[in-house]
Scaffold this motif. Sequence first.
Motif, PDB file in Angstrom:
ATOM      1  N   VAL A  34       0.805  -1.214   0.075  1.00 51.13           N
ATOM      2  CA  VAL A  34       0.006   0.154   0.169  1.00 51.13           C
ATOM      3  C   VAL A  34       0.886   1.219   0.098  1.00 51.13           C
ATOM      4  N   LEU A  35       0.528   2.196  -1.023  1.00 46.48           N
ATOM      5  CA  LEU A  35       1.262   3.246  -1.035  1.00 46.48           C
ATOM      6  C   LEU A  35       0.759   4.536  -0.155  1.00 46.48           C
ATOM      7  N   ILE A  36       1.362   5.048   0.717  1.00 48.16           N
ATOM      8  CA  ILE A  36       0.772   6.031   1.817  1.00 48.16           C
ATOM      9  C   ILE A  36       1.443   7.595   1.576  1.00 48.16           C
ATOM     10  N   PRO A  37       0.585   8.570   2.052  1.00 49.66           N
ATOM     11  CA  PRO A  37       1.387   9.960   1.827  1.00 49.66           C
ATOM     12  C   PRO A  37       2.771  10.157   2.414  1.00 49.66           C
ATOM     13  N   ASP A  38       3.430  10.996   1.984  1.00 46.93           N
ATOM     14  CA  ASP A  38       4.691  11.165   2.157  1.00 46.93           C
ATOM     15  C   ASP A  38       4.667  12.452   3.415  1.00 46.93           C
ATOM     16  N   LEU A  39       5.769  12.694   3.866  1.00 45.38           N
ATOM     17  CA  LEU A  39       5.716  14.158   4.676  1.00 45.38           C
ATOM     18  C   LEU A  39       5.882  15.360   3.924  1.00 45.38           C
ATOM     19  N   PRO A  40       5.688  16.354   4.423  1.00 43.69           N
ATOM     20  CA  PRO A  40       5.898  17.637   3.648  1.00 43.69           C
ATOM     21  C   PRO A  40       7.288  17.606   3.237  1.00 43.69           C
ATOM     22  N   ASP A  41       7.818  17.975   2.094  1.00 45.71           N
ATOM     23  CA  ASP A  41       8.894  18.085   1.571  1.00 45.71           C
ATOM     24  C   ASP A  41       9.505  19.508   1.383  1.00 45.71           C
ATOM     25  N   GLU A  42      10.425  19.872   2.079  1.00 46.73           N
ATOM     26  CA  GLU A  42      10.771  21.109   2.096  1.00 46.73           C
ATOM     27  C   GLU A  42      11.607  21.527   0.888  1.00 46.73           C
ATOM     28  N   SER A  43      12.128  20.493   0.229  1.00 45.11           N
ATOM     29  CA  SER A  43      12.988  20.821  -0.972  1.00 45.11           C
ATOM     30  C   SER A  43      12.286  21.140  -2.178  1.00 45.11           C
ATOM     31  N   ASN A  44      10.924  20.774  -2.156  1.00 50.22           N
ATOM     32  CA  ASN A  44       9.808  21.074  -3.218  1.00 50.22           C
ATOM     33  C   ASN A  44       8.995  22.211  -2.581  1.00 50.22           C
ATOM     34  N   GLY A  45       9.407  23.030  -1.617  1.00 54.95           N
ATOM     35  CA  GLY A  45       8.758  24.243  -1.253  1.00 54.95           C
ATOM     36  C   GLY A  45       7.593  23.928  -0.412  1.00 54.95           C
ATOM     37  N   ASP A  46       7.428  22.677   0.090  1.00 55.84           N
ATOM     38  CA  ASP A  46       6.057  22.038   0.832  1.00 55.84           C
ATOM     39  C   ASP A  46       6.823  22.155   2.219  1.00 55.84           C
ATOM     40  N   HIS A  47       6.413  23.154   3.075  1.00 52.84           N
ATOM     41  CA  HIS A  47       7.008  23.093   4.617  1.00 52.84           C
ATOM     42  C   HIS A  47       5.966  22.724   5.425  1.00 52.84           C
ATOM     43  N   GLY A  48       4.945  22.406   5.113  1.00 55.45           N
ATOM     44  CA  GLY A  48       4.026  21.745   5.965  1.00 55.45           C
ATOM     45  C   GLY A  48       3.357  22.842   6.835  1.00 55.45           C
ATOM     46  N   ALA A  49       2.602  22.535   7.865  1.00 58.49           N
ATOM     47  CA  ALA A  49       1.944  23.603   8.754  1.00 58.49           C
ATOM     48  C   ALA A  49       3.005  24.078   9.335  1.00 58.49           C
ATOM     49  N   PRO A  50       2.626  25.643   9.680  1.00 58.35           N
ATOM     50  CA  PRO A  50       3.717  26.221  10.390  1.00 58.35           C
ATOM     51  C   PRO A  50       3.585  25.960  11.907  1.00 58.35           C
ATOM     52  N   ILE A  51       4.654  25.996  12.536  1.00 60.02           N
ATOM     53  CA  ILE A  51       4.540  25.623  14.180  1.00 60.02           C
ATOM     54  C   ILE A  51       4.826  26.903  14.830  1.00 60.02           C
ATOM     55  N   SER A  52       4.050  26.958  16.094  1.00 67.40           N
ATOM     56  CA  SER A  52       4.401  27.934  16.799  1.00 67.40           C
ATOM     57  C   SER A  52       4.874  27.725  18.142  1.00 67.40           C
ATOM     58  N   SER A  53       5.834  28.215  18.941  1.00 66.86           N
ATOM     59  CA  SER A  53       6.493  27.773  19.993  1.00 66.86           C
ATOM     60  C   SER A  53       5.751  28.865  21.198  1.00 66.86           C
ATOM     61  N   CYS A  54       5.012  28.385  22.231  1.00 64.78           N
ATOM     62  CA  CYS A  54       4.459  29.079  23.183  1.00 64.78           C
ATOM     63  C   CYS A  54       4.853  28.701  24.534  1.00 64.78           C
ATOM     64  N   PHE A  55       4.468  29.573  25.535  1.00 66.23           N
ATOM     65  CA  PHE A  55       4.444  29.155  26.953  1.00 66.23           C
ATOM     66  C   PHE A  55       3.259  29.732  27.749  1.00 66.23           C
ATOM     67  N   TRP A  56       2.776  28.652  28.534  1.00 66.03           N
ATOM     68  CA  TRP A  56       1.692  28.842  29.430  1.00 66.03           C
ATOM     69  C   TRP A  56       1.953  28.887  30.865  1.00 66.03           C
ATOM     70  N   GLU A  57       1.535  29.897  31.605  1.00 65.52           N
ATOM     71  CA  GLU A  57       1.991  29.933  33.340  1.00 65.52           C
ATOM     72  C   GLU A  57       0.958  29.306  33.866  1.00 65.52           C
TER      73      GLU A  57
END
Length: 507
Positions: free
Chosen positions: A102-125
């Motif tokens: 079975v062929l499944i989807p690959d990860l986002p490929d940054e070399s092809n300009g696909d950086h995937g979903a942007p990630i935010s770094s946060c803090f919670w007190e």
Amino acid sequence: MEILSCHSLPGYHVRMMSGQLLEKSLSPRLLKLSQCTYPRYSKQDHLCLNKLYKSRAPQSYNPLKGFRSSDTRVFSGYDSYVVDDEEGLRSVTGSGEQVTKVLIPDLPDESNGDHGAPISSCFWEWKPKLNVHYEKSGSDNVNSPPVLFLPGFGVGSFHYEKQLKDLGREFRVWAVDFLGQGMSLPSEDPTQSKDGGISVGENSLWGFGDETEPWANKLVYSIDLWQDQVQYFVEEVIKEPVYIVGNSLGGYVALYFAACNPHLVKGVTLLNATPFWGFLPNPITSPRLARVFPWAGTFPLPARVRKLTEVAWQKISDPGSIAEILKQVYADHSTKVDKVFSRIIETAQHPAAAASLASIMFAPRGQLSFKEALSRCQANNVPVCLVYGKEDPWVKPIWGLQVKRQLPEAPYYEISPAGHCPHDEVPEVVNYLLRGWIKNLETDGSVALPLLDDPEFVEHNVARDLEFSREGSKRSVRVQFFGSKFSLWNLISSYIKTQLENLRINS
């Protein structure tokens, strides 16, 4: 009589009966790409199928010709594609077991300009001086299911970067650092010191003082603290029930959290979950026994523990030791762990890291054991999914199979080759399984579980070779699903049968 329904022949399905092919038009409902059943048929039947395909489809039509990993984005993340190899739609193992590729989807490929979903770094007190670090993605997916990832011991939210980038395109995703680990270490020394504290090498160490700061009074980095941390994080940050996924230690915390807060959990996925944690007795469940031990992870560290920690920390925090541990837990040594390695080193250099480790190692056991937490989840009908790397040297699959025995209806997927951290080693496979399992629950079962296109497979064992592309090369991973009729005796019998068959073939 078995039915083949596959995207290779749009508008038709093919019935197999005594080698004869009977055509019948299909309704559009049955033409979904993700709904394929796989019949058993001979190589002669396979040639007949090819002949029929050529007569029905234009010569230029080939759904897999020129297929690129990025093409999967137009389909649901659960969709998969049957791969036709030289031996037909199925390959056969040495034991005679038929395995579909079975062929499944690959990860986002940054070399092809696909950086995937942007990630935010946060803090919670959460509490004064106790700031929790977390990362999130997919915030714009307003109506999508929320998914929370919990890390293993010694790592943090950075260990789920591949899930945040990929699954964040479809779901709302969070990954949290436990207090005392990752970037959730304190920003101030939890103790006061008269002589300026202790140093190891060029680094001063926090937590080795003479008196505890008021904000750190009774602070212990225990599994009960982490369970509370996750509860308040879900209530105050996510603010709705979640699908929770935990690797190693994070798996235990995820199950513990679900057992205590079933109303906040939509489902639990265990990735090579640690089935035990802590060595000292819990003061609530075993008060008399707990009094025998004078120290249980609070600050400041006792004099004897300080000396032990100083010696042990120099060895544990050494880059060579960290590299060796990573080599042990990853079955595929070609996996790039540079980012993981650098983040662990960065955490180890924090002045609070050494004392935090000592607190973790001497913290008491949780109020609920792993088995008790599992029983509570079972009593409250909390959905549980099991995903285990087969080559894990620490939490071997036998632990996951024991969970499967207690929860026979829980899906159990065993991945090979994969070690203790399958989400980082084979993220394509883990993400595919998570997508499918969540969609199965979200649709009340109208979408089949991953790899179980035939409802009958739910009760039996199924093997699939999952193929995907990474860095321009094709890779394949074997995934074994154990159905509701699974038993350890059947597993042992199957193993013996396989070994005898291999001996017969090689003799």
